[in-house]
Scaffold this active site. Structure first.
Site, PDB file in Angstrom:
ATOM      1  N   SER A  50      29.374 -14.492 -27.004  1.00 24.96           N
ATOM      2  CA  SER A  50      28.271 -14.499 -26.031  1.00 24.96           C
ATOM      3  C   SER A  50      27.090 -13.622 -26.414  1.00 24.96           C
ATOM      4  O   SER A  50      26.094 -13.582 -25.685  1.00 24.96           O
ATOM      5  CB  SER A  50      28.784 -14.091 -24.646  1.00 24.96           C
ATOM      6  OG  SER A  50      29.471 -15.167 -24.048  1.00 24.96           O
ATOM      7  N   LYS A  53      23.850 -15.408 -26.255  1.00 26.29           N
ATOM      8  CA  LYS A  53      22.976 -15.521 -25.084  1.00 26.29           C
ATOM      9  C   LYS A  53      21.762 -14.617 -25.180  1.00 26.29           C
ATOM     10  O   LYS A  53      20.790 -14.808 -24.445  1.00 26.29           O
ATOM     11  CB  LYS A  53      23.772 -15.234 -23.809  1.00 26.29           C
ATOM     12  CG  LYS A  53      24.856 -16.266 -23.522  1.00 26.29           C
ATOM     13  CD  LYS A  53      25.525 -16.018 -22.181  1.00 26.29           C
ATOM     14  CE  LYS A  53      26.629 -17.034 -21.917  1.00 26.29           C
ATOM     15  NZ  LYS A  53      27.879 -16.717 -22.610  1.00 26.29           N
ATOM     16  N   SER A 110      27.004 -13.327 -17.983  1.00 27.16           N
ATOM     17  CA  SER A 110      27.311 -14.043 -19.228  1.00 27.16           C
ATOM     18  C   SER A 110      27.829 -15.448 -18.925  1.00 27.16           C
ATOM     19  O   SER A 110      28.768 -15.942 -19.552  1.00 27.16           O
ATOM     20  CB  SER A 110      28.331 -13.269 -20.072  1.00 27.16           C
ATOM     21  OG  SER A 110      28.337 -13.754 -21.411  1.00 27.16           O
ATOM     22  N   LYS A 213      24.393  -6.589 -24.458  1.00 30.64           N
ATOM     23  CA  LYS A 213      25.156  -7.816 -24.215  1.00 30.64           C
ATOM     24  C   LYS A 213      26.542  -7.728 -24.820  1.00 30.64           C
ATOM     25  O   LYS A 213      26.716  -7.305 -25.963  1.00 30.64           O
ATOM     26  CB  LYS A 213      24.403  -9.017 -24.810  1.00 30.64           C
ATOM     27  CG  LYS A 213      24.996 -10.360 -24.425  1.00 30.64           C
ATOM     28  CD  LYS A 213      24.687 -10.716 -22.984  1.00 30.64           C
ATOM     29  CE  LYS A 213      25.547 -11.875 -22.497  1.00 30.64           C
ATOM     30  NZ  LYS A 213      26.965 -11.514 -22.339  1.00 30.64           N
TER      31      LYS A 213
END
Length: 460
Positions: A50, A53, A110, A213
């Protein structure tokens, strides 16, 4: 024999899991200068999970800045987006949700469904969006990164490196500081519910941490790009292949501590260069057509009646040519007022003229007279009595803004039409007029394919 049997079962059940352990990689930089303070396997291509993202969000911010979409644009959720596996926001096929909430869900929760919805809303399909992600990555210098989707779930060829993801984190920090606060929120409201931050434990435990993140898949392990600031120092640390969320956070904290020890207390801030705009195919061409003065242009004819005012797209383009230094932000400057923190309304904002929409400055714009109409080109055919309506808005400014953006995105079918805002007691209708029935039908179908609200208007 019993011992041998137990050992055999252990080998069958648990030993194979070790072979799936994700490779470890790490990178630490001084965010102010970009200086590398530590690296290990930083150029090894691995599954980013992720962390992907971050690029999805970067392009979302870029799209808002360049006028491709607005934070309050309603996005219709496709089956592709709603069917993504967790982590997800819980979007349903066919529902609509403001673009800003998709951004919040992707950044904080997320959410895979939100990330896919962002990609489809901007580029029409996730595949096209992934290609744009890769183009943007190359423009940033992320030379060993290739994206195949918007969410980061494992897919063949979807790979990046610790160095490239650190570079991306630094660009998010410096290229879009107005949105960076998203990554430090412990939770946020995402339209349909409040969602917690997947990085909340590190944010709460490490002094100065404010992003960025997390990521996890079995193939990737536990990944994290983290940033922390103490006084004038800021460090970004990246870890790929953590064995658990707790051990990953501990390793990131260790790397951040190392970064603060090694970084000088004072250093100049050398922001990275913003990458060349790598928007959707065809969009650059459309914007470029506004930048230079047109070589030929139909001279507008004044409407009958005293004091009638006609403003023509050719005038906008000519003005743009004289003000080349202001055109780069183009439409984005007219849209930049919205922010992600609260769903702001433009009801108090004065209406803008066409040249203000293209060349908007930070100063106030004048309120046009109520009888003014926005005209691109006069139709000379008496048979062009049809039109299309692309929405009703609370202010003239919003309606004009939508008309300009729609004209840019669908120049082929809207060529030569009139952009007109019709005011009524119920609001301001944004319409394109001066088409045949066939042209109006085609335009509406093409706009609806882009998830733009549209219906035909017949001769009155």
């Amino acid at each position: 024999m019993g011992f041998i049997l137990i050992a055999f079962v252990w080998l069958l059940a648990f030993a194979p899991l070790k072979s799936f352990a994700a490779p470890y990689a790490a990178m630490v930089i001084d965010a102010r200068t970009g200086e590398v303070l530590h690296s290990r396997n930083a150029d090894t291509r691995l599954h980013p999970a992720s962390l992907t993202k971050m690029m999805t969000l970067y392009i979302a911010f870029e799209a808002v800045r360049n006028g491709e979409i607005e934070l309050d644009t309603p996005v219709r959720i496709t089956k592709k987006a709603s069917s993504e596996p967790p982590s997800k926001l819980g979007l349903r096929t066919g529902q609509t949700i403001a673009f800003r909430y998709l951004i919040r869900a992707a950044a904080v929760k997320s959410a895979n469904d939100a990330a896919t919805a962002i990609g489809i809303a901007i580029s029409g399909s996730e595949a096209a969006f992934a290609r744009r992600m890769t183009r943007t990555a190359k423009a940033m210098g992320m030379s060993r990164t290739t994206f195949k989707n918007a969410h980061g779930l494992t897919e063949s060829g979807h790979l990046s490196t610790a160095r490239d993801m650190t570079t991306l984190g630094r660009h998010l920090l410096y290229d879009y500081p107005q949105y960076y606060n998203l990554f430090s929120r412990q939770s946020t409201h995402a339209g349909i519910k409040t969602v917690p931050n997947t990085n909340r434990r590190l944010l709460a435990a490490y002094r100065g941490a404010d992003g960025i993140k997390t990521g996890y898949t079995r193939a990737a392990g536990f990944n994290l790009v983290a940033s922390a600031k103490r006084k004038d120092e800021r460090i970004i640390a990246t870890v790929f292949g953590g064995k658990s969320g707790a051990s990953r956070n501990a390793k990131v904290a260790e790397l951040l501590d190392m970064g603060f020890r090694r970084a000088p207390s004072r250093a100049p801030i050398r922001k990275p260069s913003r990458p060349v705009y790598a928007g959707n195919a065809g969009l650059n061409v459309q914007v470029a057509r506004l930048v230079g003065a047109p070589t030929t242009s139909l001279r507008p004819v004044l409407r009958p009646g005293p004091g009638a005012a006609v403003q023509v797209a050719g005038t906008v383009a000519a003005t743009a040519a004289k003000n080349g230094t202001r055109i780069q932000n183009g439409i984005a400057a007219a849209i930049a007022a919205a922010d992600i923190q609260t769903p702001s309304e433009d009801t108090t904002r004065p209406a803008a003229r066409p040249e203000d929409l293209v060349l908007a400055s930070t100063g106030p714009v004048e309120q046009p007279e109520p009888e003014q109409e926005i005209v691109t080109r006069l139709s000379t055919s008496g048979g062009h009595l049809w039109g299309v309506n692309v929405g009703r808005y609370t202010t003239r400014y919003e309606a004009e803004k939508v008309l300009l953006k729609t004209a840019l995105s669908e120049m082929t079918t809207l060529e030569g039409t009139l952009r007109k805002v019709n005011q009524s007691a119920r609001g301001f209708d944004a319409t394109f007029q001066g088409m045949t029935r066939e042209q109006a039908d085609l335009a509406c179908r093409r706009l609806q394919a882009r998830n733009v609200t549209c219906f035909m208007i017949g001769p009155s």
